[in-house]
Design a protein around this motif. Structure first.
Motif, PDB file in Angstrom:
ATOM      1  N   PHE A  13      10.110  24.287 -32.421  1.00  0.00           N
ATOM      2  CA  PHE A  13       8.844  23.874 -31.853  1.00  0.00           C
ATOM      3  C   PHE A  13       8.811  22.370 -31.679  1.00  0.00           C
ATOM      4  CE2 PHE A  13       4.807  21.999 -32.981  1.00  0.00           C
ATOM      5  CZ  PHE A  13       4.112  22.315 -31.845  1.00  0.00           C
ATOM      6  N   VAL A  14       8.354  21.936 -30.532  1.00  0.00           N
ATOM      7  CA  VAL A  14       8.244  20.514 -30.242  1.00  0.00           C
ATOM      8  C   VAL A  14       6.837  20.229 -29.748  1.00  0.00           C
ATOM      9  CG1 VAL A  14       9.191  18.598 -28.932  1.00  0.00           C
ATOM     10  CG2 VAL A  14      10.647  20.477 -29.602  1.00  0.00           C
ATOM     11  N   GLN A  15       6.188  19.241 -30.304  1.00  0.00           N
ATOM     12  CA  GLN A  15       4.812  18.946 -29.897  1.00  0.00           C
ATOM     13  C   GLN A  15       4.575  17.445 -29.965  1.00  0.00           C
ATOM     14  OE1 GLN A  15       2.178  20.963 -28.851  1.00  0.00           O
ATOM     15  NE2 GLN A  15       1.309  18.972 -28.404  1.00  0.00           N
ATOM     16  N   LEU A  16       3.946  16.891 -28.939  1.00  0.00           N
ATOM     17  CA  LEU A  16       3.590  15.482 -28.929  1.00  0.00           C
ATOM     18  C   LEU A  16       2.497  15.223 -29.946  1.00  0.00           C
ATOM     19  CD1 LEU A  16       4.074  12.798 -27.361  1.00  0.00           C
ATOM     20  CD2 LEU A  16       2.021  13.377 -26.072  1.00  0.00           C
ATOM     21  N   VAL A  17       2.690  14.265 -30.826  1.00  0.00           N
ATOM     22  CA  VAL A  17       1.683  13.926 -31.815  1.00  0.00           C
ATOM     23  C   VAL A  17       0.824  12.759 -31.341  1.00  0.00           C
ATOM     24  CG1 VAL A  17       1.289  13.153 -34.165  1.00  0.00           C
ATOM     25  CG2 VAL A  17       3.082  14.798 -33.695  1.00  0.00           C
TER      26      VAL A  17
ATOM     27  N   ARG B  41      -4.433  17.059 -38.494  1.00  0.00           N
ATOM     28  CA  ARG B  41      -5.546  16.166 -38.162  1.00  0.00           C
ATOM     29  C   ARG B  41      -5.403  15.600 -36.752  1.00  0.00           C
ATOM     30  NH1 ARG B  41      -8.429  14.181 -42.795  1.00  0.00           N
ATOM     31  NH2 ARG B  41      -7.350  14.609 -44.764  1.00  0.00           N
ATOM     32  N   SER B  42      -4.228  15.076 -36.445  1.00  0.00           N
ATOM     33  CA  SER B  42      -4.049  14.374 -35.175  1.00  0.00           C
ATOM     34  C   SER B  42      -4.020  15.312 -33.985  1.00  0.00           C
ATOM     35  CB  SER B  42      -2.762  13.538 -35.209  1.00  0.00           C
ATOM     36  OG  SER B  42      -1.641  14.384 -35.396  1.00  0.00           O
ATOM     37  N   MET B  43      -3.501  16.516 -34.178  1.00  0.00           N
ATOM     38  CA  MET B  43      -3.377  17.454 -33.065  1.00  0.00           C
ATOM     39  C   MET B  43      -4.561  18.394 -32.951  1.00  0.00           C
ATOM     40  SD  MET B  43       0.621  18.472 -33.391  1.00  0.00           S
ATOM     41  CE  MET B  43       0.411  19.665 -32.092  1.00  0.00           C
ATOM     42  N   GLN B  44      -5.446  18.382 -33.968  1.00  0.00           N
ATOM     43  CA  GLN B  44      -6.596  19.284 -33.963  1.00  0.00           C
ATOM     44  C   GLN B  44      -6.155  20.742 -33.787  1.00  0.00           C
ATOM     45  OE1 GLN B  44     -10.289  18.199 -34.115  1.00  0.00           O
ATOM     46  NE2 GLN B  44      -8.928  16.900 -35.294  1.00  0.00           N
TER      47      GLN B  44
ATOM     48  N   ILE C 160     -18.139  23.491 -43.183  1.00  0.00           N
ATOM     49  CA  ILE C 160     -17.156  22.422 -43.393  1.00  0.00           C
ATOM     50  C   ILE C 160     -16.528  22.074 -42.051  1.00  0.00           C
ATOM     51  CG2 ILE C 160     -14.980  21.794 -44.511  1.00  0.00           C
ATOM     52  CD1 ILE C 160     -15.703  23.648 -46.791  1.00  0.00           C
ATOM     53  N   GLU C 161     -16.428  20.799 -41.772  1.00  0.00           N
ATOM     54  CA  GLU C 161     -15.858  20.340 -40.499  1.00  0.00           C
ATOM     55  C   GLU C 161     -14.335  20.429 -40.526  1.00  0.00           C
ATOM     56  OE1 GLU C 161     -15.307  16.016 -38.589  1.00  0.00           O
ATOM     57  OE2 GLU C 161     -17.425  16.665 -38.634  1.00  0.00           O
ATOM     58  N   PHE C 162     -13.778  20.997 -39.453  1.00  0.00           N
ATOM     59  CA  PHE C 162     -12.325  21.116 -39.357  1.00  0.00           C
ATOM     60  C   PHE C 162     -11.676  19.735 -39.398  1.00  0.00           C
ATOM     61  CE2 PHE C 162      -8.584  20.764 -36.606  1.00  0.00           C
ATOM     62  CZ  PHE C 162      -7.735  21.635 -37.261  1.00  0.00           C
ATOM     63  N   GLY C 163     -10.614  19.581 -40.199  1.00  0.00           N
ATOM     64  CA  GLY C 163      -9.847  18.344 -40.260  1.00  0.00           C
ATOM     65  C   GLY C 163     -10.458  17.258 -41.114  1.00  0.00           C
ATOM     66  N   SER C 164     -11.630  17.519 -41.714  1.00  0.00           N
ATOM     67  CA  SER C 164     -12.280  16.496 -42.539  1.00  0.00           C
ATOM     68  C   SER C 164     -11.636  16.443 -43.921  1.00  0.00           C
ATOM     69  CB  SER C 164     -13.769  16.820 -42.675  1.00  0.00           C
ATOM     70  OG  SER C 164     -13.942  18.049 -43.376  1.00  0.00           O
ATOM     71  N   ASP C 165     -12.041  15.408 -44.693  1.00  0.00           N
ATOM     72  CA  ASP C 165     -11.538  15.313 -46.068  1.00  0.00           C
ATOM     73  C   ASP C 165     -11.958  16.537 -46.872  1.00  0.00           C
ATOM     74  OD1 ASP C 165     -10.369  12.886 -45.513  1.00  0.00           O
ATOM     75  OD2 ASP C 165     -12.035  11.695 -46.303  1.00  0.00           O
ATOM     76  N   ALA C 166     -13.190  16.998 -46.644  1.00  0.00           N
ATOM     77  CA  ALA C 166     -13.671  18.177 -47.365  1.00  0.00           C
ATOM     78  C   ALA C 166     -12.846  19.410 -47.015  1.00  0.00           C
ATOM     79  CB  ALA C 166     -15.148  18.418 -47.021  1.00  0.00           C
ATOM     80  N   TYR C 167     -12.395  19.464 -45.780  1.00  0.00           N
ATOM     81  CA  TYR C 167     -11.567  20.588 -45.311  1.00  0.00           C
ATOM     82  C   TYR C 167     -10.264  20.660 -46.095  1.00  0.00           C
ATOM     83  CZ  TYR C 167      -8.909  23.295 -41.762  1.00  0.00           C
ATOM     84  OH  TYR C 167      -8.141  24.211 -41.091  1.00  0.00           O
ATOM     85  N   PHE C 168      -9.575  19.530 -46.227  1.00  0.00           N
ATOM     86  CA  PHE C 168      -8.296  19.525 -46.936  1.00  0.00           C
ATOM     87  C   PHE C 168      -8.485  19.582 -48.452  1.00  0.00           C
ATOM     88  CE2 PHE C 168      -6.967  17.852 -42.798  1.00  0.00           C
ATOM     89  CZ  PHE C 168      -5.901  18.702 -42.550  1.00  0.00           C
TER      90      PHE C 168
END
Length: 711
Positions: free
Chosen positions: A18-22, A118-121, A667-675
């Motif tokens: 898998f290859v994905q632009l970050v 986080r960066s790719m959502q 809980i918001e996706f990708g937030s500190d609370a999420y992780f």
């Protein structure tokens, strides 16, 4: 114009390359900063070759990535590594040159994974949080060019109670959203102990047994969307029969699920192969004229030539009348050549006298020491003699009295599907349909090859000290050389047990056994609940299709299909605006459906015209579900993850156990609370990996994950 300056950081995951632009810095053109649209790298090739000798597995991966962009990409290659994999060697090549790879600890790997999420959502990578990883720098992939990556590593496979499991991480379809051009997985399996069970719950593999101690396993596909890791089980035993147990039980307060895999040894002396009686009943009516009768004659010649000298057989032809090669079963050794001459003279004409043909096949008194197999082939409905389906079935069952197994072949779309399916179901056989333009000779020859060498017949299974229920198949078939029997069921209680298999070999009773343990809790085999439910739904749907509807069966099919997302020719999901609670089971016919809920509500039974082609397709698909060793595809609006089922409702994946009136913790996706939640409850990672909008209930709390607010 200023000089073009572009740099892209990317992540390449080994799983399917898998290859994905970050992230991307822009290019500067005439004082304006522009961010070009970056296309994801394509995986043109992903071939995996595994060599397993005793417990040492060496995995070699060969991948080719294509860069569809007109600028080069640079990045990092990440290879997630399961916690239970002990790697003894790791070699990475990029375009044939060795590259140094670094083994990342779990904490460092987790940090990288979370950064990408986080960066790719995109939550798909959550499935690999908590695993170690190898990391290596990837050389620039040139514009519109390719890079070839070759990877090799070794690991020791653990064996528990004689059963081994090999896993290759392959599931990244949710992350790439594109197919792999060429996907191939092959295993060369060798062992000093005899190989028995070879089974994959993830992919439809081809198993080529070379001997009791060696087998080659393969899977191939083109333009494949990869949804599951590749998993292969194999067992080792020097006994004549392998009887292996796989269990799953997430909740100790509920019944568990189990699978028994029963496999005879591969290398057998001719004396160990049971002598049998074969009766071939062939429709030679006028509708069989032309290519069909010629293919049928070729198939008969193949079968007659393949019979063992110690077997007995007969050939029965029917149209308006019935013609027999012999009045009774005859010796293959003595009559083979005469039978081949008899086959050569077959021509097609006249009507279709099914009833008398089958009664003629059953007239000869069977030898209890020899299994009797009747192969019945027709391309039409009964037009001569007894033509009523119910009476034909009753006549055959009364005469047979479960002494012979009848295997039916329906040719084309003019057959009586209900008659043929009931004939097979009530007489211990199977049904197979040869559609127009399919080769009848290939179908019959392939079937005969599978059943020509019986090893154990009249099977009975006993599981001591454990209460079991809902076992499928309900009637066990004969075991043939090179075959494997899969039995699925539910169990209550726990503890050690003895698995006992009984059967006949040349008229004598034999018993084989193996010790096993049903655990109080076992969460390693997540595929079992859905596979068991699939078997049960297929069985219940077949019951309704053959014997008519009743409220209890409909309600059970509805419940199981809703919970596990099971699709059959008779089931589909009607998603309403009110959400998954309003989903109703229906009789689905691709382009039309009639709700079974109308039957439940007591309204008049809906009428639905169905072509024979549709009936044939339903029968074929249901039998595939009853025998398929992998979990079938679910509805696009349903996802099965571990022990939970999620339904898509207004772009939100909703846990089927969640009730609309239940409050959720947002809980918001990708937030500190999420992780922080994932760190506290790592079991949630697989559930939350299905999307950015998820409602999941866990340990008494329902969490609602929602996308970040737009700035």
């Amino acid at each position: 114009m200023k000089r073009l300056n572009f740099h892209a950081a990317l992540i390449i995951l080994f799983l399917i390359g898998f290859v994905q632009l970050v992230q991307a810095q822009g290019i500067v053109v005439t004082q304006q900063r522009q961010i070009p649209r970056v296309e994801t790298l394509r995986v043109e090739k992903h071939h995996v070759n595994i060599s397993i000798e005793n417990q040492l597995a060496t995995t070699k991966i060969d991948q080719i990535f294509a860069n569809p962009n007109n600028f080069q990409l640079e990045g990092t290659y990440l290879f997630p590594l399961a916690d239970d994999v002990a790697v003894s060697d790791f070699v990475l090549y990029i375009d044939g040159k060795p590259v140094k790879a670094e083994l990342l600890a779990k904490a460092r790997a987790r940090s990288i994974y979370e950064g990408i999420v986080r960066s790719m959502q995109d939550p798909a990578l959550l499935e690999y949080i908590g695993t170690r990883a190898f990391q290596a720098r990837v050389f620039p992939i040139p514009p519109n060019g390719e890079r070839r990556i070759q990877l090799e590593y070794s690991q020791v496979i653990s064996i528990d109670a004689g059963l081994a499991k090999y896993t290759y991480p392959l599931r990244t379809d949710k992350f790439t959203h594109q197919p792999v051009g060429s996907l191939a997985v092959s295993i060369d399996l060798k062992s000093k102990h005899a190989l028995k069970t070879i089974y994959s719950p993830s992919h439809e593999i081809v198993v080529n047994r070379k001997s009791d101690h060696r087998a080659k396993i393969s899977y191939e596909g083109t333009n494949v969307h990869v949804k599951r890791d590749f998993v292969c089980y194999y067992s080792l035993s020097d006994k004549d029969f392998g009887i292996d147990l796989i269990t799953h039980r997430d909740d100790i307060d509920e019944d568990g699920f189990f699978m028994l895999l029963i496999s005879p040894k591969y290398e057998v002396d001719k004396k160990e192969i049971i002598e049998k009686d074969f009766i071939f009943v062939l429709d030679r009516s006028g509708s069989m004229k032309g290519p069909k009768i010629e293919q049928a004659k070729k198939a008969l010649r193949f079968c007659v030539n393949s019979l063992n000298d110690g077997d007995r057989f007969n050939l029965i032809l029917f149209n308006t009348d019935v013609e027999q090669f012999s009045e009774k079963l005859v010796s293959v050794k003595q009559e083979r050549e005469n039978a081949l001459v008899f086959v050569e003279d077959i021509i097609g004409n006249g009507g279709t006298n099914i009833n008398d043909a089958l009664l003629a096949a059953l007239a000869d008194k069977p030898d209890p020491k020899r299994p009797r197999i009747i192969v019945f082939l027709t391309d039409g409905e009964a037009t001569v003699g007894e033509t009523d389906t119910t009476r034909i079935i009753k006549n055959v069952s009364a005469e047979n009295n479960d002494k012979s197994r009848i295997f039916v072949f329906g040719v084309g779309y003019d057959v009586n599907v209900n008659l043929l399916d009931k004939m097979a179901e009530q007489n211990g056989g199977t049904r197979q349909y040869v559609k127009p333009k399919e080769n009848l000779e290939v179908a019959v020859s392939s079937f005969f090859t599978k059943v020509s060498e019986p090893i154990l017949v009249n099977l009975a299974l006993e599981i001591l000290n454990i209460r079991t229920k809902n076992l499928y198949p309900q009637k066990l078939p004969h075991l043939f050389r090179g075959s494997q029997l899969t039995v699925l069921g539910r169990y209550a209680g726990s503890g050690k047990t003895k698995l006992v298999l009984r059967g006949d070999i040349n008229g004598k009773k034999h018993e084989f056994s193996n010790s096993a343990k049903f655990p109080k809790q076992e969460s390693d085999h997540q595929f079992l609940p859905a596979l068991w439910a699939q078997r049960k739904v297929a069985y219940l749907v077949d019951e309704i299709r053959l014997n008519g509807e009743n409220k209890e069966l409909i309600e059970e099919i509805t419940r199981l299909s809703e919970k596990y997302g099971i699709m059959t020719p008779y089931t589909s999901f009607l998603v309403t605006e009110d959400g998954p609670q309003r989903r109703q089971l229906s009789r689905a016919r691709r382009d039309q459906s009639v709700p079974l809920s109308a039957v439940q509500a007591g309204s008049p039974k809906p009428k639905l015209a169905r072509s024979v082609a549709q009936q044939v397709e339903e029968s074929v698909q249901l039998q595939q579900l009853q025998t398929q060793a992998q979990v079938a595809k679910t509805a696009v609006t349903v996802q099965q993850v571990k022990n939970k089922t999620f339904h898509l409702q207004d772009k939100v994946w909703v846990d089927s156990t969640h009730k609309p009136e239940t409050k959720t913790k947002k809980i918001e996706f990708g937030s500190d609370a999420y992780f922080e939640l994932l760190a506290k409850e790592p079991e949630l990672t697989k559930y939350l990996a299905i999307g950015k909008q998820v409602i999941v209930c866990h340990k008494g709390t329902c969490y609602e994950i929602h996308p970040p607010k737009q700035p």
